[in-house]
Motif scaffolding. Structure first.
Motif, PDB file in Angstrom:
ATOM      1  N   SER A 192     -12.158 -16.939  28.003  1.00  0.00           N
ATOM      2  CA  SER A 192     -11.590 -17.776  26.835  1.00  0.00           C
ATOM      3  C   SER A 192     -11.118 -19.205  27.255  1.00  0.00           C
ATOM      4  O   SER A 192     -10.233 -19.168  28.361  1.00  0.00           O
ATOM      5  CB  SER A 192     -10.403 -17.062  26.440  1.00  0.00           C
ATOM      6  N   THR A 193     -11.765 -20.185  26.835  1.00  0.00           N
ATOM      7  CA  THR A 193     -11.396 -21.557  27.637  1.00  0.00           C
ATOM      8  C   THR A 193     -10.333 -22.174  26.433  1.00  0.00           C
ATOM      9  O   THR A 193     -10.434 -21.975  25.266  1.00  0.00           O
ATOM     10  CB  THR A 193     -12.525 -22.338  27.547  1.00  0.00           C
ATOM     11  N   GLU A 196      -4.403 -24.512  25.594  1.00  0.00           N
ATOM     12  CA  GLU A 196      -3.460 -23.973  24.801  1.00  0.00           C
ATOM     13  C   GLU A 196      -3.212 -22.494  24.755  1.00  0.00           C
ATOM     14  O   GLU A 196      -2.263 -22.062  23.904  1.00  0.00           O
ATOM     15  CB  GLU A 196      -3.636 -24.416  23.365  1.00  0.00           C
ATOM     16  N   LEU A 197      -4.324 -21.929  25.617  1.00  0.00           N
ATOM     17  CA  LEU A 197      -4.366 -20.485  25.280  1.00  0.00           C
ATOM     18  C   LEU A 197      -3.134 -19.793  26.226  1.00  0.00           C
ATOM     19  O   LEU A 197      -2.927 -20.129  27.221  1.00  0.00           O
ATOM     20  CB  LEU A 197      -5.534 -19.711  25.467  1.00  0.00           C
ATOM     21  N   ILE A 209      -0.924 -20.934  21.705  1.00  0.00           N
ATOM     22  CA  ILE A 209      -1.547 -20.256  21.006  1.00  0.00           C
ATOM     23  C   ILE A 209      -2.054 -18.941  21.914  1.00  0.00           C
ATOM     24  O   ILE A 209      -2.091 -19.159  22.836  1.00  0.00           O
ATOM     25  CB  ILE A 209      -2.358 -20.315  19.807  1.00  0.00           C
ATOM     26  N   HIS A 210      -1.831 -17.622  21.349  1.00  0.00           N
ATOM     27  CA  HIS A 210      -2.355 -16.557  22.001  1.00  0.00           C
ATOM     28  C   HIS A 210      -3.583 -16.457  22.039  1.00  0.00           C
ATOM     29  O   HIS A 210      -4.351 -16.903  21.034  1.00  0.00           O
ATOM     30  CB  HIS A 210      -1.612 -15.440  21.452  1.00  0.00           C
ATOM     31  N   ASP A 211      -4.160 -15.911  22.989  1.00  0.00           N
ATOM     32  CA  ASP A 211      -5.755 -15.793  23.294  1.00  0.00           C
ATOM     33  C   ASP A 211      -6.046 -14.443  22.503  1.00  0.00           C
ATOM     34  O   ASP A 211      -5.691 -13.515  22.592  1.00  0.00           O
ATOM     35  CB  ASP A 211      -6.209 -15.620  24.647  1.00  0.00           C
ATOM     36  N   SER A 212      -6.757 -14.807  21.089  1.00  0.00           N
ATOM     37  CA  SER A 212      -7.004 -13.737  20.492  1.00  0.00           C
ATOM     38  C   SER A 212      -8.460 -13.401  20.657  1.00  0.00           C
ATOM     39  O   SER A 212      -8.831 -12.285  20.607  1.00  0.00           O
ATOM     40  CB  SER A 212      -6.746 -13.642  18.974  1.00  0.00           C
ATOM     41  N   ASN A 213      -9.253 -14.236  20.835  1.00  0.00           N
ATOM     42  CA  ASN A 213     -10.628 -13.973  20.640  1.00  0.00           C
ATOM     43  C   ASN A 213     -11.118 -12.930  21.930  1.00  0.00           C
ATOM     44  O   ASN A 213     -12.015 -12.175  21.671  1.00  0.00           O
ATOM     45  CB  ASN A 213     -11.581 -15.287  21.182  1.00  0.00           C
ATOM     46  N   SER A 259     -15.669 -18.288  24.586  1.00  0.00           N
ATOM     47  CA  SER A 259     -15.036 -18.953  23.410  1.00  0.00           C
ATOM     48  C   SER A 259     -14.547 -20.005  23.517  1.00  0.00           C
ATOM     49  O   SER A 259     -13.874 -20.578  24.605  1.00  0.00           O
ATOM     50  CB  SER A 259     -14.424 -17.898  22.654  1.00  0.00           C
ATOM     51  N   ALA A 260     -14.847 -21.095  22.740  1.00  0.00           N
ATOM     52  CA  ALA A 260     -14.454 -22.499  22.739  1.00  0.00           C
ATOM     53  C   ALA A 260     -14.586 -23.470  23.735  1.00  0.00           C
ATOM     54  O   ALA A 260     -15.696 -23.085  24.342  1.00  0.00           O
ATOM     55  CB  ALA A 260     -12.935 -22.532  22.901  1.00  0.00           C
ATOM     56  N   GLY A 261     -14.440 -24.568  23.609  1.00  0.00           N
ATOM     57  CA  GLY A 261     -15.128 -25.611  24.651  1.00  0.00           C
ATOM     58  C   GLY A 261     -16.500 -25.836  24.700  1.00  0.00           C
ATOM     59  O   GLY A 261     -16.905 -26.516  25.568  1.00  0.00           O
ATOM     60  N   ASP A 268     -13.927 -30.519  26.074  1.00  0.00           N
ATOM     61  CA  ASP A 268     -14.890 -29.432  26.133  1.00  0.00           C
ATOM     62  C   ASP A 268     -15.972 -29.412  27.129  1.00  0.00           C
ATOM     63  O   ASP A 268     -17.028 -30.393  27.049  1.00  0.00           O
ATOM     64  CB  ASP A 268     -15.495 -29.354  24.722  1.00  0.00           C
ATOM     65  N   GLY A 308     -14.815 -21.812  19.079  1.00  0.00           N
ATOM     66  CA  GLY A 308     -13.003 -21.245  19.531  1.00  0.00           C
ATOM     67  C   GLY A 308     -12.588 -20.392  18.304  1.00  0.00           C
ATOM     68  O   GLY A 308     -11.658 -19.673  18.523  1.00  0.00           O
ATOM     69  N   ASN A 309     -12.586 -21.200  17.036  1.00  0.00           N
ATOM     70  CA  ASN A 309     -11.947 -20.664  15.846  1.00  0.00           C
ATOM     71  C   ASN A 309     -12.263 -19.190  15.716  1.00  0.00           C
ATOM     72  O   ASN A 309     -13.457 -18.821  15.820  1.00  0.00           O
ATOM     73  CB  ASN A 309     -12.397 -21.576  14.567  1.00  0.00           C
TER      74      ASN A 309
END
Ligand code: AMP
Ligand code: MG
Length: 411
Positions: A192-193, A196-197, A209-213, A259-261, A268, A308-309
């Motif tokens: 998980s990139t 903010e995670l 935010i919490h890493d949910s992915n 995920s993300a980035g 990114d 990431g979303n």
């Protein structure tokens, strides 16, 4: 921009079935068969009783009724697990239990409930009687399970590339197969990139935010017979991204899933790092949500970068990652329930292939589809409330209420 279908074809071309391994049946739940299985035996293996009762010659009891019971002489007791030794002659019977082999001469079984040996309170009498009375007639074959009526010797029972569900394990055990050849479970490294995670369980500071992915993706991988390995949260800088990707390679990942980035943000870095030490086949797909989906390889290991979303990551997984993981086990048809449904509301789209969150319900002989909640790609509740993804084809900009759409049931 590449279409969903083209992207999927390009991606799948890089995935081949993994090697197989022979494992004990006790460990095979949820694995994928790497061999077809033919039965070496008939099932049932021998003709047996389907009831607790008395094995009879149906011709002896053809006139039996409640008012005119027929008396038979008991010659043997055949509990389950015992082989009968007496052939029934005229007006003879053997007491028999469910699953016990039918004795020679018998062609039917009378359930104990239909004899004078049945006591409502104490089930049936324990002592073997010398004589019984039968209260009903039976046809030849009644309450008898014939050898091979379920499976014939040499019949194909299971096909290669199919998942071992509980009932498959049961039939393999019936066949006496204590070891089974399955595909190795693909190891999928998850990263998980994002600066903010924060891991779940740690408090959030402003902007975090919490890493949910990681949780959603791990569970999806497990569902799809893969083995998820979560490597953790990767800070938004090139060195960290490279370090985590190298860890995945060192851990022998079969697929790296981030995920993300991978979008066009200033921070990114994932694309850059993958391109520097591998190749990027595509990094944008004409879909919504989930346009920034990247596919390539890093140091020879396949890499899929999801957006990431949280909703985009989920949709990207369903569309691209699920078919890829299943192909590791030779499964080329993704098991999906597709339903044609009628829209209850009008829908606006932007011409990209769209996967909207919806509720399908069956009403008045047809499937109706309604959108759930706010459809933004960060709004996970819209997915939690949904039971289907509604698919709006590319090129379509609006659909009126009553229009028909394809939908994938989510579970
Ligand atoms: P990015 O692709 O890095 O621009 O991220 C897009 C959006 O997804 C941002 O709002 C991120 O905060 C969010 N996001 C990224 N990674 C995760 C994650 N692991 N769990 C939840 N949200 C995430
Ligand atoms: Mg980011």
């Amino acid at each position: 921009m590449i279409s969903v279908n083209e992207a999927l074809q390009q991606l799948l071309a890089s995935f081949d079935p993994l090697e197989s391994e022979l494992i004990p049946l006790s460990e095979a739940a949820g694995r994928i068969l790497a061999e077809g299985v033919e039965s070496g035996i008939d099932l049932p293996l021998f003709t047996n009783s389907s009831m607790d009762g008395f094995a009879v010659r149906s011709s002896d009891v053809s006139n039996a009724s409640q008012d005119h019971p027929v008396a038979l002489f008991v010659v043997e007791d055949i509990p389950a697990g015992k082989s009968p030794s007496v052939r029934l002659a005229e007006n003879q019977t053997s007491r028999i239990m469910t699953g016990a082999p039918i004795p020679d001469g018998a062609d039917a079984v009378i359930p104990v409930e239909d004899t004078d040996q049945y006591d409502q309170k104490s089930r049936s009498n324990f002592e073997l009687p010398s004589k019984i009375k039968v209260n009903r007639a039976v046809d030849s074959g009644d309450y008898i399970r014939l050898q091979g009526e379920d499976v014939k010797q040499n019949e194909v029972v299971l096909h290669s590339n199919s998942p071992l569900k509980p009932q498959e394990l049961g039939i393999l055990a019936m066949l006496g197969k204590s070891r089974v050849s399955v595909y190795r479970s693909p190891k999928i490294s998850i990263l998980s990139t994002g600066d903010e995670l924060i891991p779940v369980g740690e408090p959030l500071e402003s902007g975090q935010i919490h890493d949910s992915n990681a949780y959603t993706l791990s569970a999806l991988i497990t569902r799809d017979y893969g083995y998820p390995e979560y490597l953790g949260i990767v800070p938004d800088n090139e060195d960290s991204v490279r370090k985590f990707l190298e860890t995945a390679v060192a851990n022998s990942a079969d697929l790296i899933l981030s995920s993300a980035g991978v979008s066009v943000g200033v921070f990114d870095y994932v694309r850059t790092v993958v391109e520097n030490d591998g190749e990027l086949t595509f990094w944008r797909v004409n879909m919504r949500p989930g346009k920034p989906v990247a596919f390539g390889s890093f140091q020879g290991v396949p890499f899929i970068g999801l957006p990431g979303n949280p909703v985009s990551a989920f949709v990207g997984y369903e569309v691209f990652v699920r078919p890829a993981i299943l192909k590791f086990s030779g499964i080329t048809e993704v098991p999906r329930y597709r339903i044609r449904a009628r829209l209850m509301d009008g829908i606006k789209s932007d011409g990209r292939e769209s996967y909207l969150r919806g509720i399908l319900k069956y009403d008045n002989n047809e499937w109706l589809a309604q959108l759930t909640g706010h459809q933004g790609s960060g709004n996970l509740l819209s997915l939690v409330q949904a039971n289907a993804l509604l698919i709006i084809p590319p090129g379509v900009k609006s659909l009126a209420p009553g229009a028909e759409v394809d939908a994938w049931l989510l579970d």
